[in-house]
Design a protein around this motif. Sequence first.
Motif, short mmCIF file in Angstrom:
data_model
loop_
_atom_site.label_atom_id
_atom_site.label_comp_id
_atom_site.label_asym_id
_atom_site.label_seq_id
_atom_site.Cartn_x
_atom_site.Cartn_y
_atom_site.Cartn_z
N LEU A 63 145.38 -82.75 -15.63
CA LEU A 63 144.49 -81.71 -15.01
C LEU A 63 144.78 -81.29 -13.59
O LEU A 63 144.93 -80.22 -13.47
CB LEU A 63 143.06 -82.38 -15.06
CG LEU A 63 142.44 -82.45 -16.63
CD1 LEU A 63 141.16 -83.10 -16.68
CD2 LEU A 63 142.52 -81.26 -17.44
N LYS A 64 145.22 -82.30 -12.82
CA LYS A 64 145.51 -82.15 -11.54
C LYS A 64 146.79 -81.44 -11.34
O LYS A 64 146.84 -80.32 -10.42
CB LYS A 64 145.39 -83.48 -10.66
CG LYS A 64 145.61 -83.26 -9.28
CD LYS A 64 145.38 -84.46 -8.47
CE LYS A 64 145.08 -84.32 -7.02
NZ LYS A 64 144.79 -85.47 -6.38
N SER A 65 147.77 -81.65 -12.20
CA SER A 65 149.04 -81.02 -12.09
C SER A 65 148.84 -79.63 -12.31
O SER A 65 149.73 -78.59 -11.81
CB SER A 65 150.14 -81.50 -12.90
OG SER A 65 149.66 -81.36 -14.39
N HIS A 66 147.93 -79.14 -13.10
CA HIS A 66 147.63 -77.45 -13.44
C HIS A 66 146.32 -77.23 -12.57
O HIS A 66 146.14 -76.00 -13.01
CB HIS A 66 147.05 -77.47 -15.01
CG HIS A 66 148.62 -77.77 -15.80
ND1 HIS A 66 149.67 -77.20 -15.87
CD2 HIS A 66 148.68 -78.87 -16.55
CE1 HIS A 66 150.46 -77.57 -16.68
NE2 HIS A 66 149.94 -78.57 -17.36
N ASN A 67 145.76 -77.84 -11.73
CA ASN A 67 144.84 -77.48 -10.99
C ASN A 67 143.47 -76.95 -11.86
O ASN A 67 142.89 -75.82 -11.60
CB ASN A 67 145.25 -76.51 -9.90
CG ASN A 67 144.17 -76.21 -8.91
OD1 ASN A 67 143.42 -77.13 -8.59
ND2 ASN A 67 144.18 -74.97 -8.15
N VAL A 68 143.07 -77.66 -12.85
CA VAL A 68 142.17 -77.22 -13.78
C VAL A 68 141.12 -78.23 -13.62
O VAL A 68 141.31 -79.25 -13.77
CB VAL A 68 142.78 -77.25 -15.38
CG1 VAL A 68 141.86 -77.65 -16.47
CG2 VAL A 68 143.80 -76.14 -15.46
N LYS A 69 139.88 -77.63 -13.69
CA LYS A 69 138.74 -78.56 -13.74
C LYS A 69 138.13 -78.53 -15.22
O LYS A 69 137.99 -77.28 -15.73
CB LYS A 69 137.81 -78.06 -12.67
CG LYS A 69 137.89 -77.86 -11.45
CD LYS A 69 138.35 -79.50 -10.61
CE LYS A 69 138.58 -79.20 -9.39
NZ LYS A 69 140.05 -79.96 -9.20
N ALA A 70 137.86 -79.65 -15.70
CA ALA A 70 137.46 -79.83 -16.87
C ALA A 70 135.92 -80.39 -17.03
O ALA A 70 135.31 -80.46 -15.98
CB ALA A 70 138.36 -80.78 -17.95
N SER A 71 135.24 -80.36 -18.07
CA SER A 71 134.02 -80.86 -18.39
C SER A 71 133.99 -82.08 -19.05
O SER A 71 134.36 -82.16 -20.30
CB SER A 71 132.73 -80.05 -18.77
OG SER A 71 132.89 -78.97 -18.00
#
Length: 234
Positions: A63-71
């Motif tokens: 997630l961090k490598s794509h700068n994505v925030k998940a739930s």
Amino acid sequence: MKKIITLLFFLFLSAFGVYWLNRARTIQLFGEIYARVETDQKVVALTLDDGPNEKIDTVLAILKSHNVKASFFPIGNLMEKDLSPIQKIVNEGHELGNHSYTHRILSLRSYETIRQEIEPTDKLLREAGYIGDIHFRPPYGMKIFMLPFYLKQNNRKTIIWDVSPEGDPKLNEDADKLSQFVIDQTTNGSIILLHPMNDGREASLHSLDPIIRGLKAKGFVFKTVSELLALEEK
Ligand SMILES: [Zn+2]
């Protein structure tokens, strides 16, 4: 005889009605339920259920490598054993939700049982330092009758999903097929469900990176569930 047939027919209809209501993605007896949101924007929420366990580091790194925030919707009794994965999720700025304490089916349970499944789990999320809204995801998506009543009384939103590839045996062992299915099925406002930390879900774990790449390539922006709900066009 005719009366018995009529009675059996109505019994069948009501049993079918209860079954349908229990699994319906967009309808429940009380309160707000979301399987996706209505929006013209190319936005999507990635929701990751169950766990947490040692695979959290791999998931968070992707997630961090794509700068994505998940739930994330982790299970209470696993958090109780080890809260450190939840603290890592909090530190990375992701959203957290409640997925019950024991992950049992909550259909047809008493109000008190439901309260005991939800409140200790909330408490653990707060202990881990999480400060955002806590939405609820019912285990197995099942939710009659007291559960929605409890959630409405406590102003909680029920979050389901509209893109869920893992139930299909043709997809759930092949990360390429699984990620392609998710990329094809996602539309504006979709909520994707995956279980990348569960045993036997290696394909889901390996699909995270291609799903994010593929959806970004199609112009989608990843949002947390709360951010997605805020974009709903009334
Ligand atoms: Zn679950």
